[in-house]
Write an enzyme that holds these catalytic residues in place. Structure first.
Site, PDB file in Angstrom:
ATOM      1  N   ILE A  90     -66.178  -2.836   0.736  1.00 41.45           N
ATOM      2  CA  ILE A  90     -66.711  -2.861   2.092  1.00 41.45           C
ATOM      3  C   ILE A  90     -67.960  -1.968   2.100  1.00 41.45           C
ATOM      4  O   ILE A  90     -67.889  -0.823   1.683  1.00 41.45           O
ATOM      5  CB  ILE A  90     -65.680  -2.310   3.090  1.00 41.45           C
ATOM      6  CG1 ILE A  90     -64.410  -3.177   3.050  1.00 41.45           C
ATOM      7  CG2 ILE A  90     -66.249  -2.269   4.497  1.00 41.45           C
ATOM      8  CD1 ILE A  90     -63.327  -2.698   3.963  1.00 41.45           C
ATOM      9  N   LYS A  94     -72.859  -0.750   6.561  1.00 39.42           N
ATOM     10  CA  LYS A  94     -72.626  -1.696   7.652  1.00 39.42           C
ATOM     11  C   LYS A  94     -71.575  -1.170   8.636  1.00 39.42           C
ATOM     12  O   LYS A  94     -71.676  -1.372   9.838  1.00 39.42           O
ATOM     13  CB  LYS A  94     -72.219  -3.061   7.111  1.00 39.42           C
ATOM     14  CG  LYS A  94     -73.423  -3.757   6.461  1.00 39.42           C
ATOM     15  CD  LYS A  94     -73.151  -5.170   6.049  1.00 39.42           C
ATOM     16  CE  LYS A  94     -74.403  -5.764   5.392  1.00 39.42           C
ATOM     17  NZ  LYS A  94     -74.143  -7.051   4.756  1.00 39.42           N
ATOM     18  N   CYS A 114     -63.374 -10.103  13.829  1.00 35.17           N
ATOM     19  CA  CYS A 114     -63.698 -10.782  12.575  1.00 35.17           C
ATOM     20  C   CYS A 114     -62.989 -12.129  12.661  1.00 35.17           C
ATOM     21  O   CYS A 114     -63.084 -12.787  13.704  1.00 35.17           O
ATOM     22  CB  CYS A 114     -63.266  -9.941  11.366  1.00 35.17           C
ATOM     23  SG  CYS A 114     -61.565  -9.339  11.436  1.00 35.17           S
TER      24      CYS A 114
END
Lengths: 186, 186
Positions: A90, A94, A114
């Site tokens: 990940i 971000k 998501c």
């Protein structure tokens, strides 16, 4: 809530609202869920959303784009791949950028989603809880509550290793939400 | 969040906060959890609670009473036995009275709890969601998320059969919270 006896109003009142799967309130004016479908739009409208933040890789579907436009909702996309494989990380930058959006009250009310509202959203919320100084026990309990029965220890590891100090630099302190539980270092 | 460089302030900032087990935000200014213990008080203080509503049968412990007094928190108790046995019914009138407390914004922020924050609290929140016109699918998903792995179909049945129309009579419309998702019949 003024009374109205028209049939149309009555029908509107009786309409059932369908929250997206895995919908939950995270904090004042911050919500999380799975991918919102058309049947969820009437429910989402009630939230008076100012922004939607998604973590999916794919292009946002046409009907969702239309919903955003029709309701004057800002759109933020931070593309993150699921943390399924040991080599698939990940991206911390971000997550930081997404947290900066969430911690700007000009974007509230905001919905985070998501696809399933389990893993990527769970990681992001876990990092938010770290900023709120929750213990890992509480953070992981919450993570598992929404990812069950597909909880991933890689995700929990990501949350644990995530360095919150880098987030504060990205945040405009003039617009930090008025949450007493936020442990801002200033 | 004014800056302070004193050691005391720094220590305070670094202190970890421990939400009670099964803690969650239900709606703006409405929270749910398991029974709050002393280690959770620092966290609860941050919520700025005006009221606590409990569904337990037992007398409220001394240290919790002290916490209420010290923080000027109103206390509501509606004694309900767990819905374990087929002959043990949840009293609808108590659920109605509890909902009237929750739907009076003069009591906000409010924390709702029983012992585990699973069954009795889950039933009460389920009935609240009915007032908010959620579909049964969403209501039961939420119920199970917090009662897992001890979900009870008796509880879900109670929620399904609960008649919401009796609640509105108990509610002062001048103080209903400003939730767009509330389906008040006036």
């Amino acid at each position: 809530s003024t009374a109205s006896s028209s049939g149309e109003e009555q029908q509107k009142f009786e309409e059932e609202l369908i929250p997206p799967d895995n919908f939950n309130m995270v904090s004042n004016w911050v919500y999380r869920s799975s991918f919102p479908k058309k049947k969820n739009f009437a429910f989402l409208k009630k939230l008076g959303l100012k922004s939607i933040l998604t973590l999916i890789l794919e292009e946002y579907p046409e009907q969702n784009m239309k919903f955003l436009k029709a309701n004057d909702i800002k759109f933020f996309q931070f593309e993150i791949a699921g943390n399924k494989e040991p080599f698939c990380h990940i991206p911390e930058d971000k997550i930081c950028a997404a947290l900066a959006v969430i911690l700007d009250r000009r974007n509230h009310p905001i919905l985070i989603h998501c696809n399933k509202g389990k893993h990527r959203t769970g990681c992001l919320i876990g990092c938010l809880r770290k900023l709120q100084r929750w213990t890992y026990t509480s953070i992981f309990d919450e993570y598992r509550r929404f990812s069950h029965p597909k909880s991933r220890s890689m995700d929990q590891q990501f949350i644990e290793l995530f360095d919150v100090s880098q987030v504060w630099k990205l945040i405009d302190r003039n617009y930090v939400p008025n949450w007493d539980v936020l442990g801002c270092p200033w």
